[in-house]
Scaffold this motif. Structure first.
Motif, PDB file in Angstrom:
ATOM      1  N   ARG A  26       0.842  -1.213   0.000  1.00 42.65           N
ATOM      2  CA  ARG A  26       0.000   0.000   0.000  1.00 42.65           C
ATOM      3  C   ARG A  26       0.869   1.252   0.000  1.00 42.65           C
ATOM      4  O   ARG A  26       1.943   1.271   0.576  1.00 42.65           O
ATOM      5  N   GLU A  30      -2.903   5.210   1.468  1.00 43.32           N
ATOM      6  CA  GLU A  30      -3.725   4.034   1.768  1.00 43.32           C
ATOM      7  C   GLU A  30      -3.437   3.512   3.170  1.00 43.32           C
ATOM      8  O   GLU A  30      -4.362   3.170   3.915  1.00 43.32           O
ATOM      9  N   ARG A  31      -2.157   3.474   3.536  1.00 40.95           N
ATOM     10  CA  ARG A  31      -1.796   3.009   4.874  1.00 40.95           C
ATOM     11  C   ARG A  31      -2.357   3.935   5.943  1.00 40.95           C
ATOM     12  O   ARG A  31      -2.885   3.482   6.956  1.00 40.95           O
ATOM     13  N   TYR A  34      -6.005   3.331   6.342  1.00 44.94           N
ATOM     14  CA  TYR A  34      -6.212   2.059   7.019  1.00 44.94           C
ATOM     15  C   TYR A  34      -5.927   2.191   8.516  1.00 44.94           C
ATOM     16  O   TYR A  34      -6.657   1.637   9.346  1.00 44.94           O
ATOM     17  N   THR A  37      -8.826   3.973  10.123  1.00 43.80           N
ATOM     18  CA  THR A  37      -9.991   3.099  10.237  1.00 43.80           C
ATOM     19  C   THR A  37      -9.789   2.098  11.367  1.00 43.80           C
ATOM     20  O   THR A  37     -10.729   1.706  12.045  1.00 43.80           O
ATOM     21  N   PHE A  39      -6.890  -1.259  12.409  1.00 45.19           N
ATOM     22  CA  PHE A  39      -6.574  -2.599  11.917  1.00 45.19           C
ATOM     23  C   PHE A  39      -7.497  -3.620  12.575  1.00 45.19           C
ATOM     24  O   PHE A  39      -7.897  -3.447  13.727  1.00 45.19           O
ATOM     25  N   SER A  84      -2.908   0.651  15.860  1.00 49.34           N
ATOM     26  CA  SER A  84      -2.827   0.408  14.422  1.00 49.34           C
ATOM     27  C   SER A  84      -1.547   0.990  13.835  1.00 49.34           C
ATOM     28  O   SER A  84      -0.881   0.353  13.017  1.00 49.34           O
ATOM     29  N   ASP A  88       1.495  -1.071  12.114  1.00 50.18           N
ATOM     30  CA  ASP A  88       1.986  -0.712  10.783  1.00 50.18           C
ATOM     31  C   ASP A  88       3.512  -0.565  10.803  1.00 50.18           C
ATOM     32  O   ASP A  88       4.197  -1.034   9.900  1.00 50.18           O
TER      33      ASP A  88
END
Length: 149
Positions: A26, A30-31, A34, A37, A39, A84, A88
Motif C-alpha cells: 500500500r 492508503e496506509r 487504514y 480506520t 486494523f 494500528s 503498521d
C-alpha cells in the motif's frame, strides 16, 4: 486468557508475514487511511505469534491492556489509532529486515534481539515511537550497505 491471545509455539507466524506484505504493497495515503480506520483485532494474534510476545510486551507495543484487546476481539472492533500505527510500523520494519537478511525467520529474531546500535533495545520495542522506528531504519540501512552498527 482466551486462546486468541495465547502465543503459539511456532517459531514464526505465516499470518503476520501475509499481513506485513499486504501493508507493504500500500502507498502512504492508503496506509494512513487504514490506520485511521483501525486494523482488524485479529491481527493482534498474528503479531503476538510471530514475535512470541508476553502479555506485558503486547500491551506495551499496542498501548492497550490485554483486557481491552480481548474486548475488541470479542466485539470485532478494530484497533485504535495508536495500536494500528504501531502495528503498521512493526510490519514495515519486519519486511525491511526480511529484505536485508533475505529471510523472515532471521528478520524475526533480529527484531526481538537487543542491539548495541540501538542502545541495547530490541528493534520491536522501538516500534512504539516513530523516532525509535527511524533508528531501526538507519541500523538496517547500515547493515544492508556494510556499515558499522
Amino acid at each position: 486468557m482466551p486462546a486468541i491471545f495465547q502465543a503459539s509455539t511456532h517459531a514464526a507466524s505465516p499470518a503476520f508475514w501475509l499481513i506485513a506484505d499486504q501493508l507493504n504493497t500500500r502507498n502512504e495515503a492508503e496506509r494512513l487511511a487504514y490506520i485511521r480506520t483501525g486494523f482488524p483485532p485479529g491481527w493482534v494474534k498474528a503479531v503476538r505469534n510471530a514475535f512470541q510476545l508476553s502479555n506485558s510486551q503486547l500491551e506495551a507495543l499496542l498501548n492497550a491492556s490485554i483486557s481491552t484487546l480481548e474486548r475488541r476481539q470479542r466485539q470485532r472492533r478494530p484497533l485504535d489509532l495508536v495500536g494500528s500505527e504501531r502495528l503498521d510500523r512493526v510490519a514495515s520494519l519486519a519486511m525491511r529486515a526480511a529484505e536485508v537478511f533475505e529471510d523472515q525467520d532471521t528478520a524475526r529474531r533480529w527484531m526481538m534481539t537487543p542491539n548495541r546500535a540501538l542502545n541495547d533495545q530490541t528493534p520491536l520495542a522501538l516500534c512504539e515511537t516513530e523516532i525509535g522506528a527511524g533508528q531501526v531504519r538507519r541500523t538496517l540501512a547500515a547493515l544492508q550497505h556494510g556499515g558499522v552498527v
